[in-house]
Design a protein around this motif. Structure first.
Motif, PDB file in Angstrom:
ATOM      1  N   SER A  34       0.829  -1.202   0.000  1.00 34.71           N
ATOM      2  CA  SER A  34       0.000   0.000   0.000  1.00 34.71           C
ATOM      3  C   SER A  34       0.862   1.249   0.000  1.00 34.71           C
ATOM      4  N   TRP A  35       0.252   2.318  -0.473  1.00 29.48           N
ATOM      5  CA  TRP A  35       0.821   3.657  -0.334  1.00 29.48           C
ATOM      6  C   TRP A  35      -0.131   4.471   0.523  1.00 29.48           C
ATOM      7  N   TYR A  36       0.427   5.127   1.512  1.00 31.58           N
ATOM      8  CA  TYR A  36      -0.292   6.053   2.364  1.00 31.58           C
ATOM      9  C   TYR A  36       0.361   7.422   2.229  1.00 31.58           C
ATOM     10  N   ARG A  37      -0.339   8.419   2.718  1.00 32.36           N
ATOM     11  CA  ARG A  37       0.264   9.755   2.757  1.00 32.36           C
ATOM     12  C   ARG A  37      -0.205  10.486   3.997  1.00 32.36           C
ATOM     13  N   GLN A  38       0.623  11.421   4.414  1.00 37.00           N
ATOM     14  CA  GLN A  38       0.285  12.243   5.573  1.00 37.00           C
ATOM     15  C   GLN A  38       0.683  13.681   5.293  1.00 37.00           C
ATOM     16  N   GLU A  43      -4.139  13.340   9.527  1.00 31.18           N
ATOM     17  CA  GLU A  43      -3.836  11.948   9.814  1.00 31.18           C
ATOM     18  C   GLU A  43      -3.343  11.253   8.547  1.00 31.18           C
ATOM     19  N   ARG A  44      -2.610  10.179   8.773  1.00 28.93           N
ATOM     20  CA  ARG A  44      -2.153   9.378   7.645  1.00 28.93           C
ATOM     21  C   ARG A  44      -3.358   8.709   6.989  1.00 28.93           C
ATOM     22  N   GLU A  45      -3.377   8.729   5.669  1.00 24.00           N
ATOM     23  CA  GLU A  45      -4.508   8.165   4.952  1.00 24.00           C
ATOM     24  C   GLU A  45      -4.043   7.247   3.832  1.00 24.00           C
TER      25      GLU A  45
END
Length: 116
Positions: A34-38, A43-45
């Motif tokens: 997965s790739w998340y971003r903050q 919050e990190r999503e």
């Protein structure tokens, strides 16, 4: 412990593109990636994920603009990001989750900055 190293972040103008890569030090064949971003103050999503079978899932904000892909032979997962907006500015993180143990590992992140 598995190491995940992200690369490809940087500064880009709105409307531009970036391709992020994440390389794992161990096999990802049994892992959902997965790739998340903050973004600052948020919050990190989740941005996008790809399962062992190749099934892909995208956040609404990413649909139609971002494409996640994986290369199990290279232990690599990429995120192609097109038509970037300032709202995409964030630190982007790669996550590996072993599907039968739920063991998770995270990378250190790569900064993406989109200027207007």
């Amino acid at each position: 412990q598995v190491q995940l190293v992200e690369s490809g972040g940087g500064l880009v103008q709105a409307g531009g593109s970036l391709r992020l890569s994440c390389v794992a030090s161990e096999s990802i064949r049994r892992a959902a990636m997965s790739w998340y971003r903050q973004a600052p103050g948020k919050e990190r999503e989740l941005v996008a994920s790809i399962g062992v079978s190749g099934h892909k899932n995208y956040a609404e904000t990413a649909k139609g603009r971002f494409t996640i892909s994986r290369d199990d032979a290279k232990n690599m997962v990429d995120l192609q990001m097109n038509n970037l907006t300032t709202e995409d500015t964030a630190v982007y993180y790669c996550k590996r989750r072993i599907v039968y143990t739920d063991q998770e590992s995270w990378g250190q992140g790569t900064q993406v900055t989109v200027s207007s």
